[in-house]
Design an enzyme around this catalytic site. Structure first.
Site, mmCIF file in Angstrom:
data_model
loop_
_atom_site.group_PDB
_atom_site.id
_atom_site.type_symbol
_atom_site.label_atom_id
_atom_site.label_comp_id
_atom_site.label_asym_id
_atom_site.label_seq_id
_atom_site.Cartn_x
_atom_site.Cartn_y
_atom_site.Cartn_z
ATOM 1 C CD GLN B 236 5.751 20.504 -8.167
ATOM 2 O OE1 GLN B 236 4.563 20.261 -8.300
ATOM 3 N NE2 GLN B 236 6.650 20.037 -9.028
ATOM 4 N NE ARG B 383 7.022 9.888 -11.472
ATOM 5 C CZ ARG B 383 7.139 9.334 -10.286
ATOM 6 N NH1 ARG B 383 6.107 9.226 -9.500
ATOM 7 N NH2 ARG B 383 8.297 8.887 -9.867
ATOM 8 C CB CYS B 384 5.983 14.325 -18.283
ATOM 9 S SG CYS B 384 4.676 15.501 -18.643
ATOM 10 C CD GLU B 759 9.421 15.158 -14.628
ATOM 11 O OE1 GLU B 759 8.817 15.923 -13.882
ATOM 12 O OE2 GLU B 759 10.020 15.540 -15.626
#
Ligand code: FAD
Lengths: 284, 805
Positions: B236, B383-384, B759
């Site tokens: 990522q 996902r945050c 997110e």
């Protein structure tokens, strides 16, 4: 998730299958849809040096509904079960149950024979076959023999089938009366937290006969004769259902797993059976 | 202007710029199976690696015998810590300032830990050889509970024995990692002591896992002739990987090329550095051949970065009429065997200090204690933004508990405590400066759309019917209002391993008027190639269809910190706009020259510069691009290119209002989601269709986490949820219809006002689903019950309330 090396066979005739099974004994396994066996091989929980694919064997994929008798070939897929009109008309419980097995992709591959033969307590077909009092037809070096589904399961993954026998079909009398297959699962593609197969014949407002089998609540499917007896002769009222549930609870022996603790499973088993009986009765 | 010139509306539509639901350009290849993932990379002579992993959660490694494995035809090498030690690569630094074993150095600290790396000519041979490596273990006592770990004599990290100072300050115990304190402890305690009402609750936010569809992997290829190392991987943050690889290996950074090809989902799981990456590099250096390592699903779930695992205790003070006066939060954070959290360096508990939420809370205090246990390392933001899901779950549960304590409606309690529109920019008690918001408008819109009062009425009727024995189903109304903090971040307070968290964009306009833009970020499914082209189209007047977006190759892309924490649009999106503006500024000078007027006498109009007051005199961007390369213009260099490195002045603060209506079967514990309404305010909306897709995905992962997804361990540290049969990954079947909605409150400091959205739905969704379950039982006295709310836990909650009697 990488299986160990194995030899792959794809024989054309049953004789050849049996010869291979005799030759390799414990080291050989037949494969139908592969959707129980291949995951086990990938996890290296099943070692199968000799894998015998049944795809090319003729005559294992037929469904017949004839004169009150149903015969389903071992290689009939769960998808086939769902889409066979004659079968659905004769034994609608088969379709109702098959629709609750796994997901469409798995059902295209998974077979009746594999599901019945596998011996995994999570499989739905074994309990269903016990509910319908099915006969299991095997072929081996000494020819064919038949075992009642209710006598077939010994322990998890242990069945009456010998290593060199192949399951060719299951058969049963066309079931009578109302039916229900009720299953609780965590998500699509999951095995049952608890499942119940019920057939009830109603005559003059009371239960003439009943058959009750439970899935994934013991190391084998549980056909509960006591639960059946509790219903017969009653008007299938709340009290009768309650005593059938109590009788069933005496026959199951669930184990704790990620689906929940024993107390939860027993409670849910009771609810699921109650709902199955009520639905079957309403259809009887 | 001639008659063929399209009108402004048509020209604007042709651009496919910001605000249009342009179809995703990536999908043509993804939907045809033409993506190019790490596992698709096949190089001549490539070898395959596989790990021997520990079956034990805590054990000493007594001996490792490679002989049988080495004897298997096709096996090239079996690497152990002993082999990596001379290169000083048997341990590696983590993103959190700790270090982690690459291969077991004397002991193992979690089940699934990497013990030896087998390299073979074929993936199957490698797997067979793994079985042949004989490892002798001596089992040690296992600690899976952080509270026990803090009391135990058992020393998990013997390498740190005697070290009382860690990367984030003093350590209180040999299994303690850090204490992180924020806010005013004395002031908060005073408020709590004197408050009219105090609600207190302890909640466990269970351990889970991002579980991207594609697992982690890498292919390393060391070219011994030119000394160049190429590393393809599921990264990522490819540039950070290059820098870390250079620092670790001593290979100069210009000799390392890191490529993130297509990535099949990240969700935080692919931010960190894993032993597999290091081992594939070492194996390639040792063998001189390319080496591929790709983990399987079970390895991904049991050994790569987990998320959450926070024990949170809160105290919230309020007046009798519901005005919140103070908030106290303590967290015991289970980090597993190594502290490998992916957080900005100065934030060992991420942005947990956003836990005052969307509310005007005058004083607050937060303390987080990090603890070692015998579980896998990680602690990523699934996902945050960094630990924001934990923070928002915490405050949204505390609000519900306070509402119960006050016997008040939870929607009303939120409303009277929201930060007001006119208070922005608003400095929260724990330090953050919220850029913009209009919470009341969003909340009112949400409640009106779902007919909140009607739902409460129906719920009350249902409770009565249940009590009369007419139904066995209860109804829950789940509420959540969240404020995210994304777009990390300003270099002054955000860095990872010392690298400032700016991001970048480099644009080249081609002579015929099409363009390529490269960014420091990397899409993992977010659709960057689609949306960044839209930002640029609006900025430079070239159709998005004529702009290629490229990311992920460190040899070509400008340096950037990658994609996670919803930072791509806030940071790289801003860089894109800024670089576009540089292009436009130069284009303006060229246009003025071509039109023979002063620079100030031309103005930008969609896809061209026009002479002010004389729109029939213009030069299109196509014409300008051609002139930039092919016409000698006095005082202006040829070419049309720009680069921007953007250091954001602040974070952005997206927010949203969610409502979930759920029916719960009290007897079986089965929840049924009747309705889910999600209103998101992510500032300026670039591509509404992509936003909608992101919201659906985030909500679905929220549903998963709230209703069943967990990494569970038994007392011996065995992972109980290592396959997708037990680890809940919802399918279309489990997912309800989502109703999405929006308000638009642009970020005042972002060049295009965008805030990030990927997110938000996860952050807001988890408490919303959880609150719905818990709200169903409020009338029967439930205060709080922990997630995941799978069937048996919901059943258990009902059971404990006596609802089965
Ligand atoms: C994700 C997933 C979810 C699932 N969910 C369910 C579910 O909810 N309920 C359920 O019931 N099942 C479920 N299954 C199992 C699925 O239905 C299997 O397909 C079935 O259990 C086995 O059928 P098969 O044809 O695939 O058999 P195989 O996997 O090929 O074989 C299974 C076993 O039976 C033996 N065998 C197969 N055919 C014969 C034969 N003719 N004679 C003798 N032995 C034979 C094999 O040697 C092997 O030991 C699921 C599977 C998956 C992958």
């Amino acid at each position: 998730m990488i299986p160990a090396a194995f030899d792959y066979y794809r024989p054309k005739g049953m004789d050849e299958v049996i010869a291979l099974l005799q030759e390799h004994g414990d080291d050989a396994r037949v494969m139908a849809g592969g959707h129980s066996l291949i995951p086990m091989m990938k996890l290296r929980m099943a070692e199968v040096p000799h894998l015998i694919d049944l795809q090319d064997i003729d005559g294992l994929s037929d469904i017949s509904v004839d004169q009150g008798r149903i015969t389903i070939g071992a290689m009939v897929t769960q998808h086939d079960l769902i889409n066979h009109d004659g079968l659905t008309a004769a034994a609608p419980i088969l379709r109702e149950a098959a629709l609750q097995i796994a997901d469409p992709q798995v059902r295209y591959m998974g077979t009746v024979g594999g599901n019945v033969a596998n011996g995994d307590p999570g499989n739905d077909m074994p309990g269903l076959m016990q509910c319908l009092d099915a006969q299991i037809h095997l072929i081996g070096p000494d020819g064919e023999r038949t075992v009642a589904a209710r006598d077939y399961y010994e322990a998890a993954y242990m069945t009456d089938r010998e290593d060199d026998e192949v399951l060719v079909s299951v058969s049963m009398d066309t079931p009578q009366g109302g039916y229900a297959y009720e299953k609780q699962k965590r998500k699509i593609g999951d095995y049952a937290t608890a499942a119940a197969a019920v057939q009830i014949v109603k005559v003059g407002g009371s239960v003439k006969s009943a058959s009750v089998a439970m899935t994934n609540l013991s190391d084998v499917p549980v056909w509960s004769e006591a639960a059946c007896d509790a219903l017969v002769g009653t008007a299938c009222d709340a009290a009768a259902v309650k005593s059938a549930v109590a009788a069933m609870l005496g026959d199951i022996d669930p184990a704790e797993d990620n689906r929940g603790p024993v107390a939860f499973k027993r409670h849910v088993a009771g609810i699921i059976l109650t709902r199955a009986i009520e639905r079957a009765w309403s259809r009887a | 202007m001639n008659d063929l010139t399209p009108d402004r509306e048509e020209r604007s539509a042709n651009l496919k710029g910001m605000g249009c639901s342009r179809k995703r350009v990536e999908d043509a290849r993804f939907t045809q199976g033409k993506g190019n993932y790490v596992d698709d990379i096949k190089l001549p002579g490539m070898l395959h690696g596989d790990f021997v992993r520990s079956p034990y959660a805590h054990a000493r490694v007594v001996s490792i015998n490679k002989d049988a494995a080495m004897a298997l035809p096709g096996v090239v090498a079996v690497l152990t810590a002993e082999d990596l030690a001379p290169l000083n690569l048997h341990w590696m630094p983590t993103l959190a300032g700790d270090k982690q074993m690459v291969l077991a150095d004397g002991k193992v600290l979690f089940q699934g830990q990497e013990v030896a790396f087998v390299v073979a000519s074929d993936r199957y041979v490698a797997a067979d050889a793994v079985e042949l490596v004989e490892v002798e273990y001596e089992e040690l006592p296992v600690l899976t509970d952080p509270f026990e770990a803090l009391k135990s004599d058992v020393v998990l990290r013997e390498d740190l024995a005697g070290q009382t100072e860690g990367a984030h300050g003093p350590r209180k115990h040999h299994n303690h990692i850090f204490t992180w304190e924020q806010g005013d402890e004395t002031g908060t305690n005073q408020v709590l002591d004197n408050a009219e009402v105090v609600a207190e609750e302890t909640m466990y936010y269970h351990r889970t896992h991002p579980c991207p569809l594609e697992t982690c992997g890498s292919v390393a290829s060391m070219d011994k002739v030119n000394g160049k190392l190429t590393l393809w991987g599921t990264f990522q943050a490819p540039h950070v990987v290059r820098t870390v690889a250079s620092l670790l290996s001593g290979i100069e950074e210009h000799n390392i090329r890191v490529v993130s090809p297509d990535i099949g989902g990240g969700f935080g799981n692919k931010v960190g550095v894993y032993p597999g990456y290091v081992c594939s590099i070492v194996a390639s250096i040792v063998t001189g051949k390319p080496v591929k390592w790709v983990e399987d699903r079970m390895e991904n779930l049991m050994s790569t970065a987990f998320a959450r695992d926070y024990w949170m205790t809160g105290k919230i003070a309020a007046t009798k009429d519901g005005k919140i006066t103070g908030l106290h939060c303590h967290v015991t954070a289970d980090h597993g065997g190594f502290d490998a959290c992916a957080d900005p360096t100065k934030f060992p508990a991420g942005f947990m200090n956003i836990c005052t939420g969307s509310y005007d809370i005058p004083v607050a205090y937060l303390a987080v204690d990090g603890v070692y246990t015998n579980k896998a390392p990680g602690g990523v933001s699934y996902r945050c933004s960094f630990r924001v899901t934990e923070a928002v779950y915490f405050i949204e549960r505390m609000i519900e508990v306070l509402a119960i304590e006050l016997d008040m409606d939870a929607a009303e309690l939120r409303r009277i405590n929201f930060i007001k529109k006119e208070q922005f920019p608003y400095t929260a008690a724990l330090g953050w400066e919220y850029d913009s918001g209009d919470y009341h408008t969003a909340w009112d819109k949400a409640l009106k759309t779902v007919d909140y009062d009607g739902l409460r009425k129906e719920q009350a009727e249902r409770v009565e019917a249940f009590k009369r024995g007419e139904t066995r189903k209860l109804m829950g109304v789940g509420l959540s209002f969240f404020t995210e903090i994304v777009g990390a971040g300003p270099v002054k307070n955000c860095d990872i391993l010392g690298m400032g968290m700016f991001d970048s964009c480099e644009i080249r306009i081609h002579p015929t008027g099409s363009a390529i833009a490269r960014l420091g970020t990397i899409s993992q499914g977010q659709g960057h190639a689609t949306t960044f082209a839209q930002i640029l189209a609006s900025e430079i007047g070239i159709s998005a269809d004529s702009i290629t977006i490229e990311e992920g190759d460190t040899d070509t892309a400008p340096y950037g910190l990658g994609t996670y924490g919803s930072r791509s649009t806030p940071v790289a999106g801003a860089a894109t706009a800024m670089a576009g503006r540089k292009i436009r500024a130069k284009a303006q000078m060229i246009a003025a020259y071509l039109l023979e007027v002063h620079d100030d006498d031309v103005e930008f109009d969609i896809d061209r510069f026009v002479v002010k007051g004389a729109p029939e005199k213009f030069k299109t961007m196509k014409e300008i691009a051609y002139a930039a390369y092919n016409q000698a213009i006095p005082g202006i260099e040829p070419g049309l290119e720009a680069v921007s490195y953007y250091d954001p002045p602040n974070m952005t603060y997206p927010f949203g209002a969610y409502v979930c209506v759920m029916d719960i079967d009290v007897d079986t514990g089965v929840p049924e989601i009747r309705r889910f309404y999600a209103l998101d305010d992510c500032g300026t909306r670039i591509n509404p269709m992509i936003i909608e897709g992101q919201v659906h995905g985030g909500l679905t992962e929220a549903l998963a986490v709230a209703l069943g997804q967990e990494i569970a361990y038994d007392k011996l540290g065995n992972v109980k949820t290592g396959t997708l049969m037990d680890f809940f990954l919802p399918t279309a079947w489990e997912v309800p219809n989502y109703e999405t909605d929006y308000t638009v409150t642009p970020s005042p400091h972002h060049p295009i006002g965008a805030k990030g959205v990927g997110e938000s739905p996860h952050v807001g969704g988890v408490p919303c689903f959880s609150n719905a379950v818990q709200d169903a039982f409020r009338a029967f006295g439930l205060r709080h019950t922990n997630m995941p709310h799978d069937h048996w836990r919901i059943w258990q909650a009902a059971n404990q309330l006596g609802l089965h009697d």
